[in-house]
Design an enzyme around this catalytic site. Structure first.
Site, PDB file in Angstrom:
ATOM      1  N   TRP A 179      64.248  12.442  23.962  1.00 36.97           N
ATOM      2  CA  TRP A 179      64.932  12.163  22.703  1.00 36.97           C
ATOM      3  C   TRP A 179      65.224  13.493  22.014  1.00 36.97           C
ATOM      4  CZ3 TRP A 179      63.356  13.341  17.591  1.00 36.97           C
ATOM      5  CH2 TRP A 179      64.302  12.960  16.634  1.00 36.97           C
ATOM      6  N   GLU A 220      66.547   8.233  25.264  1.00 38.32           N
ATOM      7  CA  GLU A 220      66.438   7.411  24.048  1.00 38.32           C
ATOM      8  C   GLU A 220      67.595   7.704  23.095  1.00 38.32           C
ATOM      9  OE1 GLU A 220      62.899   8.217  21.772  1.00 38.32           O
ATOM     10  OE2 GLU A 220      63.211   6.512  20.434  1.00 38.32           O
ATOM     11  N   LYS A 222      70.115   7.001  19.685  1.00 34.99           N
ATOM     12  CA  LYS A 222      69.857   6.772  18.269  1.00 34.99           C
ATOM     13  C   LYS A 222      71.190   6.706  17.538  1.00 34.99           C
ATOM     14  CE  LYS A 222      66.943   8.641  14.627  1.00 34.99           C
ATOM     15  NZ  LYS A 222      65.759   9.426  14.327  1.00 34.99           N
ATOM     16  N   ASP A 253      64.683   2.018  21.431  1.00 36.77           N
ATOM     17  CA  ASP A 253      63.809   2.048  20.254  1.00 36.77           C
ATOM     18  C   ASP A 253      64.445   1.081  19.255  1.00 36.77           C
ATOM     19  OD1 ASP A 253      63.056   2.801  17.542  1.00 36.77           O
ATOM     20  OD2 ASP A 253      62.068   4.559  18.395  1.00 36.77           O
ATOM     21  N   HIS A 256      66.642   2.092  16.284  1.00 38.59           N
ATOM     22  CA  HIS A 256      67.770   2.992  16.530  1.00 38.59           C
ATOM     23  C   HIS A 256      69.139   2.330  16.651  1.00 38.59           C
ATOM     24  CE1 HIS A 256      65.124   6.553  18.055  1.00 38.59           C
ATOM     25  NE2 HIS A 256      64.750   6.083  16.884  1.00 38.59           N
ATOM     26  N   HIS A 280      60.532   1.677  22.830  1.00 37.75           N
ATOM     27  CA  HIS A 280      59.744   2.179  21.719  1.00 37.75           C
ATOM     28  C   HIS A 280      59.734   1.046  20.718  1.00 37.75           C
ATOM     29  CE1 HIS A 280      59.694   6.873  21.878  1.00 37.75           C
ATOM     30  NE2 HIS A 280      58.898   6.311  22.757  1.00 37.75           N
ATOM     31  N   ASP A 288      65.500   3.591  10.055  1.00 38.25           N
ATOM     32  CA  ASP A 288      64.544   3.832  11.136  1.00 38.25           C
ATOM     33  C   ASP A 288      63.265   4.430  10.553  1.00 38.25           C
ATOM     34  OD1 ASP A 288      63.501   4.238  13.699  1.00 38.25           O
ATOM     35  OD2 ASP A 288      64.400   6.235  13.856  1.00 38.25           O
ATOM     36  N   ASP A 290      60.119   3.638  10.895  1.00 35.63           N
ATOM     37  CA  ASP A 290      58.918   3.678  11.721  1.00 35.63           C
ATOM     38  C   ASP A 290      57.681   3.130  11.024  1.00 35.63           C
ATOM     39  OD1 ASP A 290      59.802   4.746  14.333  1.00 35.63           O
ATOM     40  OD2 ASP A 290      60.424   6.485  13.159  1.00 35.63           O
ATOM     41  N   ASP A 320      56.004   3.238  18.854  1.00 34.72           N
ATOM     42  CA  ASP A 320      56.497   4.433  18.157  1.00 34.72           C
ATOM     43  C   ASP A 320      56.631   4.158  16.671  1.00 34.72           C
ATOM     44  OD1 ASP A 320      57.625   6.817  17.374  1.00 34.72           O
ATOM     45  OD2 ASP A 320      59.615   6.393  18.191  1.00 34.72           O
TER      46      ASP A 320
HETATM   47  C1  RNT Z   1      62.900   9.458  16.747  1.00 40.54           C
HETATM   48  C2  RNT Z   1      62.523   8.800  18.018  1.00 40.54           C
HETATM   49  C3  RNT Z   1      61.434   9.462  18.789  1.00 40.54           C
HETATM   50  C4  RNT Z   1      60.270   9.918  17.935  1.00 40.54           C
HETATM   51  C5  RNT Z   1      59.036  10.281  18.710  1.00 40.54           C
HETATM   52  C6  RNT Z   1      58.065  11.047  17.887  1.00 40.54           C
HETATM   53  O1  RNT Z   1      63.744   8.721  15.980  1.00 40.54           O
HETATM   54  O2  RNT Z   1      62.207   7.465  17.783  1.00 40.54           O
HETATM   55  O3  RNT Z   1      61.021   8.628  19.803  1.00 40.54           O
HETATM   56  O4  RNT Z   1      59.914   8.948  17.002  1.00 40.54           O
HETATM   57  O5  RNT Z   1      59.377  10.920  19.859  1.00 40.54           O
HETATM   58 ZN    ZN Z   2      61.403   6.356  19.440  1.00 42.29          ZN
END
Ligand code: RNT
Ligand code: ZN
Length: 412
Positions: A179, A220, A222, A253, A256, A280, A288, A290, A320
């Site tokens: 990523w 990954e 986004k 993810d 994303h 993720h 996003d 998290d 994640d």
């Molecule tokens: C960032 C991505 C990535 C990170 C991690 C820490 O938007 O989701 O995966 O969160 O690698």
């Molecule tokens: Zn991620």
């Protein structure tokens, strides 16, 4: 209670014993970075590159020993097969003057020893292309500055070698997830060339001779990040096409994508073409963000797509999220348990019966049945699972509270 639940599910043709025995073998890869707010151990500092932790709850792990202690405590409260997901920034350098392009397996040997010691099933890995001086103008693998681009290519190549080492040591695959934060805040003048540079970087990285039976490379995508709202180089279409053409895998993810795009719907789309799909699992609140993974509808849908498509070996489940405003160990445990709960939920559905109703276009009965299933005694099966796994039941948080009093409070 379990006996009662067993009968209640059996009435719908579901065998709770089968569900429980399958559940404990579905590995969840737990991210190390919830423990220290994505700071890492190699001096890179607070997370940058469009990702952010908020909050300053006391007790953040500040070094390897503290992080290990916290992982040991939190993981002991998590049921099921566990893997550890590391970032390259968690290298153990012991004062050695080496940059990320020079990291070697030896810098991660202490992690392997620890993973074996606490009985983890495997280790997954991520190049860390943020929180570093060579992230120039927010760019890494797509940088127009060749020196910068080459540095990050070298870092990723080093990561493939380290991943091979993890796989060999642990006797299981290692997912290397790429990523990058690369993108632009405002309307770009050129959307193609940065992607061509990223493509070239990925080609160079994958030209390394690595064992494809051991190392699974994922990319990954986004849609946006803080400060890169207008354009990200590594977009969904870019990576899906790159992965398909180069026989690597996509990592989805669920923070994303646009808010009405669902990863639960993307999983089966990719399963039609790919041998592996990586995840993720996170929870985005309005962006996003998290947040800690909760036991919510989309999580259940994701789990259903994995379970009912017989894809527990194809979908590599990773977590994640990072919340610095609450007890970090509790955050870890809540999210991991919820992922397992969702998998159990999916395993306790009469999936063949439901599929048949869909094929027969009996949508009324399909809806009726799906609603009835929602109020079956799920808790009794979950509690039985925790008992069999030898982890604390609903009172698990008391152990975290005691740890907070005894250990975390002293970290000042
Ligand atoms: C960032 C991505 C990535 C990170 C991690 C820490 O938007 O989701 O995966 O969160 O690698
Ligand atoms: Zn991620």
């Amino acid at each position: 209670m379990y006996d009662y639940a067993k009968k209640a599910y059996a009435a719908y043709g579901v065998n709770t014993e089968t569900a429980l025995s399958k559940l404990k073998d579905i590995p969840v890869s737990i991210h190390c970075w919830q423990g220290d707010d994505v700071v890492g151990l190699d001096g890179g500092g607070a997370a940058s590159g469009g990702i952010q932790t908020t909050g300053n709850y006391p007790g953040r792990a500040r070094n390897f020993d503290e992080l290990k202690a916290d992982i040991r405590k939190a993981f002991a409260l998590m049921p099921g097969a566990k893997r550890l997901n590391l970032h390259a920034s968690y290298a153990i350098l012991d004062g050695e003057d080496v940059d990320r392009d020079g990291y070697e397996p030896k810098h991660f040997a202490p992690w392997v020893a620890f993973a074996k010691e606490i009985g983890l099933q495997g280790i997954d890995f991520n190049p860390t292309m943020f929180s570093h001086k060579n992230v120039k103008d927010g760019l890494t693998l797509s940088s127009p500055d060749e020196r910068i681009r080459e540095f990050w290519v070298a870092h990723c190549k080093a990561c493939l070698k380290i991943a091979e080492y993890f796989a060999t040591q642990m006797g299981t695959h290692c997912l290397v997830n790429i990523w990058i934060p690369d993108g632009y805040k405002d309307v770009p003048a050129d959307r193609l060339t940065p992607r061509l540079r990223l493509k070239r970087s990925l080609d160079e990285i994958l030209s390394v001779d690595y064992d494809r039976s051991k190392v699974v490379v994922g990319v990954e995508s986004k849609v946006l990040g803080i400060g890169v709202e207008s354009y990200t180089v590594g977009s969904n279409e870019f990576y899906q096409n790159y992965a398909a053409k180069n026989d690597i895998c996509c990592l989805l993810d669920n923070g994303h994508y646009h808010p009405l795009e669902y990863v639960s719907d993307k999983i089966p789309a990719l399963l039609a073409f790919y041998d592996k799909v990586a995840l993720h699992v996170t929870r985005g609140v309005r962006w996003d963000s998290d947040h800690v993974v909760l036991f919510e509808d989309e999580l259940k849908e994701i789990a259903k797509e994995i379970v009912r498509n017989d894809a527990t070996a194809k979908v590599l489940i990773g977590l994640d999220y990072f919340d610095a405003s609450i007890n970090r160990l509790a955050a870890w445990v809540v999210g991991q348990r919820n992922m397992q709960k969702a998998l159990l939920w999916a395993l306790l559905l009469p999936n063949e019966t439901l599929r048949k109703l869909q094929d027969e276009s009996n949508f009324t009965k399909l809806m009726v049945l799906q609603e009835e299933l929602k109020t079956l005694p799920f808790d009794a099966v979950w509690t039985e699972y925790l008992r069999r796994e030898g982890v604390a039941g609903a009172n698990w948080y008391e152990q975290i509270e005691a740890y907070e009093d005894a250990v975390l409070r002293n970290r000042r």
